[in-house]
Design a protein around this motif. Structure first.
Motif, PDB file in Angstrom:
ATOM      1  N   LEU A 246       0.867  -1.172   0.000  1.00 31.18           N
ATOM      2  CA  LEU A 246       0.000   0.000   0.000  1.00 31.18           C
ATOM      3  C   LEU A 246       0.905   1.223   0.000  1.00 31.18           C
ATOM      4  N   VAL A 247       0.945   1.921  -1.133  1.00 25.44           N
ATOM      5  CA  VAL A 247       1.905   3.005  -1.354  1.00 25.44           C
ATOM      6  C   VAL A 247       1.149   4.323  -1.486  1.00 25.44           C
ATOM      7  N   TYR A 248       1.505   5.295  -0.646  1.00 27.90           N
ATOM      8  CA  TYR A 248       0.861   6.609  -0.654  1.00 27.90           C
ATOM      9  C   TYR A 248       1.892   7.668  -1.013  1.00 27.90           C
ATOM     10  N   ASP A 249       1.633   8.392  -2.081  1.00 26.02           N
ATOM     11  CA  ASP A 249       2.544   9.456  -2.514  1.00 26.02           C
ATOM     12  C   ASP A 249       3.984   8.954  -2.604  1.00 26.02           C
ATOM     13  N   ALA A 250       4.130   7.763  -3.187  1.00 28.45           N
ATOM     14  CA  ALA A 250       5.432   7.150  -3.483  1.00 28.45           C
ATOM     15  C   ALA A 250       6.148   6.592  -2.261  1.00 28.45           C
ATOM     16  N   SER A 251       5.479   6.517  -1.094  1.00 32.04           N
ATOM     17  CA  SER A 251       6.079   5.924   0.097  1.00 32.04           C
ATOM     18  C   SER A 251       5.207   4.765   0.575  1.00 32.04           C
ATOM     19  N   THR A 252       5.825   3.635   0.858  1.00 29.98           N
ATOM     20  CA  THR A 252       5.089   2.448   1.276  1.00 29.98           C
ATOM     21  C   THR A 252       4.659   2.567   2.739  1.00 29.98           C
ATOM     22  N   GLU A 253       3.368   2.396   2.980  1.00 25.87           N
ATOM     23  CA  GLU A 253       2.829   2.437   4.329  1.00 25.87           C
ATOM     24  C   GLU A 253       2.771   1.050   4.948  1.00 25.87           C
ATOM     25  N   ALA A 254       2.434   0.037   4.158  1.00 20.59           N
ATOM     26  CA  ALA A 254       2.320  -1.323   4.678  1.00 20.59           C
ATOM     27  C   ALA A 254       2.442  -2.299   3.522  1.00 20.59           C
ATOM     28  N   VAL A 255       2.898  -3.519   3.836  1.00 17.78           N
ATOM     29  CA  VAL A 255       2.915  -4.609   2.876  1.00 17.78           C
ATOM     30  C   VAL A 255       2.122  -5.763   3.482  1.00 17.78           C
TER      31      VAL A 255
ATOM     32  N   PRO B  51       7.633  -8.040 -10.510  1.00 16.39           N
ATOM     33  CA  PRO B  51       8.199  -9.392 -10.373  1.00 16.39           C
ATOM     34  C   PRO B  51       8.156  -9.925  -8.946  1.00 16.39           C
ATOM     35  N   ASN B  52       8.103  -9.039  -7.957  1.00 16.69           N
ATOM     36  CA  ASN B  52       8.142  -9.486  -6.564  1.00 16.69           C
ATOM     37  C   ASN B  52       6.831  -9.259  -5.808  1.00 16.69           C
ATOM     38  N   GLY B  53       5.818  -8.785  -6.491  1.00 22.14           N
ATOM     39  CA  GLY B  53       4.554  -8.506  -5.821  1.00 22.14           C
ATOM     40  C   GLY B  53       3.767  -7.448  -6.560  1.00 22.14           C
ATOM     41  N   ILE B  54       2.845  -6.838  -5.860  1.00 20.57           N
ATOM     42  CA  ILE B  54       1.933  -5.859  -6.459  1.00 20.57           C
ATOM     43  C   ILE B  54       1.952  -4.597  -5.612  1.00 20.57           C
ATOM     44  N   GLU B  55       1.951  -3.451  -6.265  1.00 17.33           N
ATOM     45  CA  GLU B  55       1.840  -2.176  -5.559  1.00 17.33           C
ATOM     46  C   GLU B  55       0.483  -1.544  -5.853  1.00 17.33           C
TER      47      GLU B  55
END
Length: 271
Positions: free
Chosen positions: A35-44, A81-85
């Motif tokens: 879960l990426v907000y404004d180009a920064s990941t908040e949680a995976v 390749p390693n997951g989904i954003e």
């Protein structure tokens, strides 16, 4: 660009039932979703790769990162390749609030209670239940549980995912979402309701999982006054539900159920 993986794969196990034979089985996919907000990941989160737009909106709403869908200006689901954003861009006010949230964080995040800053934050009730005229009979509750059993295509194939549904009197189940994670299924349901304009106070949430404190907090964020589950609740979940004004019905089976909190919304005269 890579394509999204299918939510179900087929495998060929060796099946032993007194003798060994080649067999086939459908298994649920589980992939990292950032879960990426404004180009920064908040949680995976480890999640089923289906209904990911619902997941992104529902997670954002349930975690209090946004207050309405319009707070997300753009949403892109980007497989890699390693997951989904799930890439989201927020309105300026919410972008600033997210930046402040990150700066105040004191430690790393985990997957069940993502991005929380302290032990106090874990137990904080974000949204008490608003007044609701919803009243359910015993027949309503049994119908909700029975209906959910017939609306789980991934569950029918894999026997390895959870489901969360929203049941309304006179309309039945209006939405169902499935995922390998019970939290994810409820987040996806929240997103589906928000995207279709269904208000939480008009019905009950129905779960195939146990009721933990996070599930109560998410149900309260959705605004549903009643939470029904086929499994049992935890003690902390019940204390939180009592404080939130949430009716908890659990151990719901074909032959009955147990009402744990706020029974005033349940009419048992027809039982």
């Amino acid at each position: 660009m890579a394509s999204l993986p299918a939510p179900v794969s087929r495998v060929t196990p060796i099946i032993w039932t007194g003798s060994a034979n080649a067999g086939q089985r459908h298994v649920a996919e589980e992939v990292p979703v950032a879960l990426v907000y404004d180009a920064s990941t908040e949680a995976v989160m480890m999640a089923t790769p289906a209904d990911l737009e619902d997941f992104a909106y529902g997670f954002s709403l349930n975690e209090g990162l946004i207050s309405q869908m319009e707070d997300i200006r753009r949403l892109d689901i980007v497989p890699g390749p390693n997951g989904i954003e799930a890439r989201m861009w927020l309105t300026p006010a919410h972008s600033q609030a997210m930046t402040a949230r990150r700066r105040s964080r004191t430690g790393p995040t985990g997957c069940g209670l993502c991005g929380l800053d302290s032990l106090e934050e874990v137990l904080r009730l974000r949204t008490p239940i608003r007044p609701s005229a919803l009243r359910l009979t015993a027949s309503d509750i049994m119908a909700a549980v029975t209906s959910l059993e017939t609306r789980q295509p991934l569950g029918d194939q894999t026997r390895a995912v959870h489901a969360a549904g929203f049941w309304m009197p006179r309309e039945g189940l209006v939405a169902v979402r499935e995922d390998v994670g019970r939290h994810n299924a409820l987040d996806k349901l929240a997103g589906a309701l928000a995207r279709t304009g269904v208000r939480g106070e008009t019905g009950a949430i129905v779960l195939t999982s146990r009721i933990s404190v996070e599930m109560v907090q998410k149900a309260a964020a959705i605004g549903a006054p009643v939470l029904i589950a086929i499994s049992a609740p935890t003690a902390l979940a019940l204390r939180t539900a009592e404080a939130a004004g949430l009716t908890v019905i659990a151990v719901a089976r074909h032959n009955g159920f147990e009402v744990f909190t706020h029974p005033e919304r349940i009419v048992l005269a027809d039982s």
